[in-house]
Enzyme design. Sequence first.
Site, PDB file in Angstrom:
ATOM      1  N   ASP A   1      -2.201  -6.939   0.252  1.00 13.31           N
ATOM      2  CA  ASP A   1      -1.570  -5.613   0.101  1.00 13.31           C
ATOM      3  C   ASP A   1      -1.657  -4.693   1.325  1.00 13.31           C
ATOM      4  O   ASP A   1      -1.945  -3.489   1.185  1.00 13.31           O
ATOM      5  CB  ASP A   1      -2.188  -4.871  -1.104  1.00 13.31           C
TER       6      ASP A   1
ATOM      7  N   CYS B   1      -7.712  -4.582  -5.476  1.00 13.28           N
ATOM      8  CA  CYS B   1      -6.962  -5.836  -5.353  1.00 13.28           C
ATOM      9  C   CYS B   1      -7.733  -6.927  -4.620  1.00 13.28           C
ATOM     10  O   CYS B   1      -7.601  -8.108  -4.951  1.00 13.28           O
ATOM     11  CB  CYS B   1      -5.606  -5.564  -4.738  1.00 13.28           C
TER      12      CYS B   1
ATOM     13  N   LYS C   1       3.194  -9.002  -7.062  1.00  5.57           N
ATOM     14  CA  LYS C   1       2.458  -8.798  -8.315  1.00  5.57           C
ATOM     15  C   LYS C   1       2.632  -7.361  -8.786  1.00  5.57           C
ATOM     16  O   LYS C   1       2.849  -6.466  -7.971  1.00  5.57           O
ATOM     17  CB  LYS C   1       0.971  -9.104  -8.098  1.00  5.57           C
TER      18      LYS C   1
HETATM   19  C1  VGL Z   1      -4.214  -1.479  -5.476  1.00  5.66           C
HETATM   20  C2  VGL Z   1      -4.489   0.267  -6.922  1.00  5.66           C
HETATM   21  C3  VGL Z   1      -3.225   0.082  -7.427  1.00  5.66           C
HETATM   22  C4  VGL Z   1      -4.793  -2.309  -4.387  1.00  5.66           C
HETATM   23  C5  VGL Z   1      -2.939  -1.681  -5.965  1.00  5.66           C
HETATM   24  O1  VGL Z   1      -4.021  -2.920  -3.605  1.00  5.66           O
HETATM   25  O2  VGL Z   1      -6.048  -2.369  -4.299  1.00  5.66           O
HETATM   26  N1  VGL Z   1      -4.988  -0.513  -5.971  1.00  5.66           N
HETATM   27  N2  VGL Z   1      -2.451  -0.901  -6.940  1.00  5.66           N
END
Ligand code: VGL
Length: 208
Positions: free
Chosen positions: A13, A156, A111
């Site tokens: 991410d 994540c 995702k």
């Molecule tokens: C994430 C919160 C919401 C992350 C993704 O990548 O850690 N955290 N969506």
Amino acid sequence: MRLRADDALVVVDIQYDFLPGGNLAVAGGHEIIEPVNRLARRFANVIQTQDWHPAGHISFASSHPGLAPFQTIELPYGIQVLWPDHCIIGTKGAQFSAALDIPHVQAVIRKGYRETIDSYSGFLENDHKTSTGLAGYLRERGLKRLFVCGLATDFCVAWTAEDGIEMGFETVVIEDATRAIDTAGSLDASRTRMDAMGVARIKIADLL
Ligand code: VGL
Ligand code: ZN
């Protein structure tokens, strides 16, 4: 640490919304980009995950009138932290940072694209049942050991690492190639869970 042919680097991410200026900015998130680029050059096998939500996603505080980001709610699959709108499909915030330089990435796992389930982990959505397909992909390719880096450590990255262990992969988090959100003690809690599950924790210098 000696790398093996069955190793993969999982880059979690690294998207504009998790970087300074983004909608769910992770403090210091930008600091890991160059180290991740350098790490990735050591790995023949690299996979990225991409948080990928429809507008109106259930994890957004804006979908729950009266509630604010970082509050929690009970959903059918468990406790859900509410977030600012982020990583909406088709927006700049959902795109990978242009400073990432990993041309040999082999697969991108998206995702969180189902409106009613969040997905922190690259393997399973937050119901701990719905698969993204990542475990099957890694198994078919004979990849057995995962090195996880990216954003955010306590969501994540941790959930991906924990599921990695659960799915039978040797799993290592490269701690200083991650940055945390750290809401309501989430960073300490994630470290405790990862330790209990047998996720190894190393530093960038152990690999370079
Ligand atoms: C994430 C919160 C919401 C992350 C993704 O990548 O850690 N955290 N969506
Ligand atoms: Zn998200």
